[in-house]
Write an enzyme that holds these catalytic residues in place. Sequence first.
Site, short mmCIF file in Angstrom:
data_model
loop_
_atom_site.label_atom_id
_atom_site.label_comp_id
_atom_site.label_asym_id
_atom_site.label_seq_id
_atom_site.Cartn_x
_atom_site.Cartn_y
_atom_site.Cartn_z
CE LYS A 198 -4.09 -2.00 0.17
NZ LYS A 198 -3.80 -3.42 -0.01
C1 LIG Z 1 -9.88 -2.98 -1.07
C2 LIG Z 1 -9.24 -3.76 0.03
N1 LIG Z 1 -9.92 -3.94 1.17
C3 LIG Z 1 -9.39 -4.62 2.21
C4 LIG Z 1 -8.14 -5.18 2.14
C5 LIG Z 1 -7.60 -5.97 3.28
O1 LIG Z 1 -6.45 -5.41 3.82
P1 LIG Z 1 -5.33 -6.30 4.51
O2 LIG Z 1 -4.58 -7.01 3.44
O3 LIG Z 1 -4.50 -5.29 5.25
O4 LIG Z 1 -6.03 -7.24 5.44
C6 LIG Z 1 -7.40 -5.04 0.97
C7 LIG Z 1 -6.07 -5.64 0.89
O5 LIG Z 1 -5.22 -5.60 0.24
C8 LIG Z 1 -7.96 -4.31 -0.12
O6 LIG Z 1 -7.29 -4.14 -1.26
#
Ligand SMILES: Cc1ncc(COP(=O)(O)O)c(C=O)c1O
Length: 410
Positions: A207
């Site tokens: 990110k």
């Molecule tokens: C749009 C979106 N929502 C939620 C998430 C979940 O985040 P995490 O990977 O930190 O659990 C991601 C993950 O990449 C995502 O791209």
Amino acid sequence: MRSENQQQRTEDIPAVCGGHPVREAVNRLPYARPQILAEDIRAVEDVLHTTFLTTGPAIDRMEAHLCEVTGARYAVAVSNGTAALHLAVMAAGLTEGDELITTPITFAASANCARYVGARPVFADIDPQTWEIDPAEIERRITPRTRAVVPVDYTGQTPALEQIRELCDRHHLTMIEDAAHSLGTVYRGKKVGTWGDMTTFSFHAIKTVSGGEGGAVLTDDEELYRKLRTLRTHGITRDPAELQYPSEGPWYYELQTLSMNYRLTDIQAALIDSQLNHLADFAARRRQIREKYDAAFAGIPQLILQQSLPETEAVRHLYVLRLNPDRLQIDRRQFFDALEAEGVGCNVNYIPVYRLPYYEKLGYERGLCPQAEALYASMLSIPFYSAMTDQDVDDVIRAVRRLCAYYQKA
Ligand SMILES: Cc1ncc(COP(=O)(O)O)c(C=O)c1O
């Protein structure tokens, strides 16, 4: 080096088109990667010399920093973006039989958060130009069981947040904005982080701001904030104002509801806090790369670009190209393989969530969201991250242009 490889690979193009295996590309450019600076490493080292490896002062600093960057009143740091969504849904009180509306063009976590509490995700189709969830489609899918809407800022752009805010207010729905892609994005002059009743972020390794893993829920509502803090750590509270029984001593705590351990470590919080210092620079670099890509690809009939709402100033997390099947001899899979053969790393973000086998087994059928499916069939993500050099950007542009020219349909 990669440019030399590309020169050499021009001759390979017909082989790729003919379905021959793609050769291992030398110096492959990844589609995403973090940018960790020396001061970020020092910030992590500093924490390792303290007695707090978890839930210490670095968490407080990171949370305050997130509030400063977004304008939100409260931030609750958690272990990842998925945990942030799960806790937001719990804090909103969703339960068995409730419905939550989201987009199919997202990572599964945006929908899975409903399943964790026994609720049902309902998928609303995307706008064919912006590829973001369409407010009219949300409205069409509201039923007496709908309790929440999870708009996703896909690629770091935003859907029409004001319209979604308005429809959530009108139907008494909780708006949980999944801003995993959009830290730093501004919509109608107001930063992402304050449009939803709650906003969730991810600090996954690739990110814009990275903690390896990490997440946060932001809110302006004090009651939700208190709930989220308790839910982050098992459902335990030590706050004298919240105790059900008189305290039995300094060790006393109460488990008042059942939750998980979704705490973030101080080590990760220090990294995220330090990375937040670079957000403006990272955002500016991402904007530059995006403008360069937009200008290079705009007039190519083989490509369709994501349109942004004029009221959104986006900090993009992804750069997605849509192929125009009417103007190309090859399909997305062949284009993907050919770009990889040129040393350009690609990905596809995302398979419509309801087409994943887990959701198919729950009875979701193909064809539910035709715009989302058409986008999925023809899209791919190309390298996009702040650490890209100008040479990297030029290499990607050259490779994409060459493939479009070579495979153009007359
Ligand atoms: C749009 C979106 N929502 C939620 C998430 C979940 O985040 P995490 O990977 O930190 O659990 C991601 C993950 O990449 C995502 O791209």
